[in-house]
Motif scaffolding. Structure first.
Motif, PDB file in Angstrom:
ATOM      1  N   PHE A  48       0.169  -0.919  -0.060  1.00 38.98           N
ATOM      2  CA  PHE A  48      -0.113   0.322   0.092  1.00 38.98           C
ATOM      3  C   PHE A  48       0.824   1.379  -0.299  1.00 38.98           C
ATOM      4  N   PHE A  85      -4.356  -7.384   4.227  1.00 40.72           N
ATOM      5  CA  PHE A  85      -5.392  -6.486   4.374  1.00 40.72           C
ATOM      6  C   PHE A  85      -6.589  -7.405   5.754  1.00 40.72           C
ATOM      7  N   ALA A 102      -2.141   0.775   8.699  1.00 44.19           N
ATOM      8  CA  ALA A 102      -2.091   0.231   7.248  1.00 44.19           C
ATOM      9  C   ALA A 102      -3.287   1.211   6.680  1.00 44.19           C
ATOM     10  N   GLY A 103      -3.129   2.334   6.726  1.00 41.77           N
ATOM     11  CA  GLY A 103      -3.765   3.296   5.950  1.00 41.77           C
ATOM     12  C   GLY A 103      -5.156   2.875   6.416  1.00 41.77           C
ATOM     13  N   MET A 104      -5.087   2.153   7.013  1.00 34.79           N
ATOM     14  CA  MET A 104      -6.791   1.900   7.990  1.00 34.79           C
ATOM     15  C   MET A 104      -7.865   3.114   8.241  1.00 34.79           C
ATOM     16  N   THR A 105      -9.113   2.782   7.680  1.00 26.47           N
ATOM     17  CA  THR A 105     -10.222   4.030   7.518  1.00 26.47           C
ATOM     18  C   THR A 105     -10.981   3.220   9.240  1.00 26.47           C
ATOM     19  N   ARG A 110     -16.084  -1.264  11.910  1.00 24.34           N
ATOM     20  CA  ARG A 110     -14.040  -1.570  12.808  1.00 24.34           C
ATOM     21  C   ARG A 110     -14.916  -1.161  13.770  1.00 24.34           C
ATOM     22  N   GLN A 125     -11.031   7.681  -1.440  1.00 27.47           N
ATOM     23  CA  GLN A 125     -11.385   6.384  -2.036  1.00 27.47           C
ATOM     24  C   GLN A 125     -11.481   7.667  -3.533  1.00 27.47           C
ATOM     25  N   GLN A 153      -9.749  -3.847  -3.444  1.00 25.88           N
ATOM     26  CA  GLN A 153      -8.794  -5.257  -2.509  1.00 25.88           C
ATOM     27  C   GLN A 153      -9.708  -5.324  -1.168  1.00 25.88           C
ATOM     28  N   GLY A 155     -11.825  -6.430   1.355  1.00 25.96           N
ATOM     29  CA  GLY A 155     -11.924  -6.083   2.634  1.00 25.96           C
ATOM     30  C   GLY A 155     -11.380  -4.883   3.695  1.00 25.96           C
ATOM     31  N   THR A 157     -12.154  -0.311   2.456  1.00 26.86           N
ATOM     32  CA  THR A 157     -13.668   0.973   2.008  1.00 26.86           C
ATOM     33  C   THR A 157     -14.011   0.202   1.113  1.00 26.86           C
ATOM     34  N   ASP A 198      -7.755   3.875  -2.424  1.00 25.67           N
ATOM     35  CA  ASP A 198      -7.356   4.955  -1.453  1.00 25.67           C
ATOM     36  C   ASP A 198      -6.441   5.760  -2.683  1.00 25.67           C
ATOM     37  N   GLU A 222     -12.190  10.409   4.031  1.00 28.08           N
ATOM     38  CA  GLU A 222     -11.894   9.011   5.162  1.00 28.08           C
ATOM     39  C   GLU A 222     -10.755   9.754   5.887  1.00 28.08           C
ATOM     40  N   TYR A 224      -7.466   8.175   8.545  1.00 29.94           N
ATOM     41  CA  TYR A 224      -6.811   6.883   9.022  1.00 29.94           C
ATOM     42  C   TYR A 224      -6.634   6.995   9.889  1.00 29.94           C
TER      43      TYR A 224
HETATM   44  N1  GLN Z   1      -7.979   2.860   3.812  1.00 28.75           N
HETATM   45  C1  GLN Z   1      -8.886   1.478   3.113  1.00 28.75           C
HETATM   46  C2  GLN Z   1      -9.306   0.685   3.933  1.00 28.75           C
HETATM   47  O1  GLN Z   1      -9.047   1.032   5.105  1.00 28.75           O
HETATM   48  C3  GLN Z   1      -7.804   1.113   2.940  1.00 28.75           C
HETATM   49  C4  GLN Z   1      -6.275   0.534   3.141  1.00 28.75           C
HETATM   50  C5  GLN Z   1      -5.332  -0.665   2.800  1.00 28.75           C
HETATM   51  O2  GLN Z   1      -5.418  -1.105   1.626  1.00 28.75           O
HETATM   52  N2  GLN Z   1      -4.304  -0.849   3.637  1.00 28.75           N
HETATM   53  O3  GLN Z   1      -9.768  -0.163   4.126  1.00 28.75           O
END
Ligand code: GLN
Length: 262
Positions: A48, A85, A102-105, A110, A125, A153, A155, A157, A198, A222, A224
């Motif tokens: 990512f 992911f 992980a650049g997780m939204t 969640r 996005q 990808q 799982g 967002t 993203d 979003e 992160y």
């Molecule tokens: N921001 C996106 C999410 O949280 C993708 C993150 C990623 O692919 N690492 O789902």
């Protein structure tokens, strides 16, 4: 599962100093906080860019550096555990990882299973299409004239929104891949009509593949953040370190290193 150690030497030295201080000063064992020896294990998906990706054998990127800076601030060891992911939240809730970055939204869904830190970056996005695509804006996907195949990808967002907004409404079919890059490859091969992903990795994937572009209209904006097991004692500590690193400009400096200002 590849692991990457960073900041461990510095941490070990700090710890050695503390131990010797405690030894010389005759302080009791109890004065050395037990968790000072802990290693923070960061669960991520190193596919990512520019948040986390491989440079040779090493995992680098914004999250890798912010994670290491947090560990350094807390005087803890640091290790990155690379996984798919959709394995990150289970790794965190089962205690195999200390936190997920992980650049997780941050999403409501969640938040049912994990707690989040303060947000340290914004994500958007976006939709990647081929340059000659008849999809010219996001609304086109909702128009219902055609049923598009959307690459995502698993799982992420991008997957969740496309599934809820479009597939569940009979407006599209979602095709899921383990890596964003694989979804983009499928687009270049004509197997999907667009990819929802993203913006920062999107820019890198478009730069690496001729004939692709990002639609100007965004799909969603979003925040992160870092995720933790619910009620983890690490949340306050790690979030405290993150807050300081945001306040003193370290986080922005790391982001600027990887993302050139537009
Ligand atoms: N921001 C996106 C999410 O949280 C993708 C993150 C990623 O692919 N690492 O789902």
């Amino acid at each position: 599962m590849k692991k990457f150690m960073k900041g461990l030497l510095a941490t070990t030295m700090v710890f050695a100093m503390m131990t010797s201080l405690v030894g010389c000063g005759g302080g009791s064992e109890a004065e050395a906080p037990a968790d000072e020896t802990e290693t923070l294990v960061m669960a991520t998906n190193a596919a990512f860019p520019p948040y986390e990706y491989y440079e040779g054998e090493e995992i680098v990127g914004i999250d890798a550096e912010v994670g290491a800076a947090i560990a350094e601030k807390l005087g803890m060891g640091f290790e990155i555990s690379d996984m798919e992911f959709d394995a990150i939240i289970p790794a965190v809730t089962s205690g195999k990882a200390s936190f997920g970055m992980a650049g997780m939204t941050v999403t409501e869904e969640r938040m049912q299973s994990v707690d989040f830190s303060d947000s340290y970056a914004k994500g958007v996005q976006v939709v990647i299409v081929t340059e000659d695509s008849e999809i010219t804006d996001v609304d086109h996907l909702f128009a219902g004239e055609d049923t598009h195949v959307i690459g995502v990808q698993t799982g992420t967002t991008g997957d969740l929104y496309s599934t809820w907004d479009l597939e569940d409404e009979g407006l599209a079919t979602v095709s899921r891949f383990n890596k964003g890059a694989d979804a983009v490859l499928a687009l270049t091969e004509g197997k999907v009509d667009c990819v929802v992903i993203d913006n920062e990795p999107a820019k890198e994937f478009v730069a690496a593949n001729a004939g692709l572009k990002i639609l100007e209209t965004a799909y969603a904006e979003e925040d992160y953040a870092i995720c933790f097991a619910k009620d983890s004692e690490l949340t306050e500590k790690v979030n405290g370190a993150l807050k300081e690193l945001i306040a003193d400009g370290t986080v922005q400096k790391i982001i600027d290193k990887y993302i050139s200002a537009e």
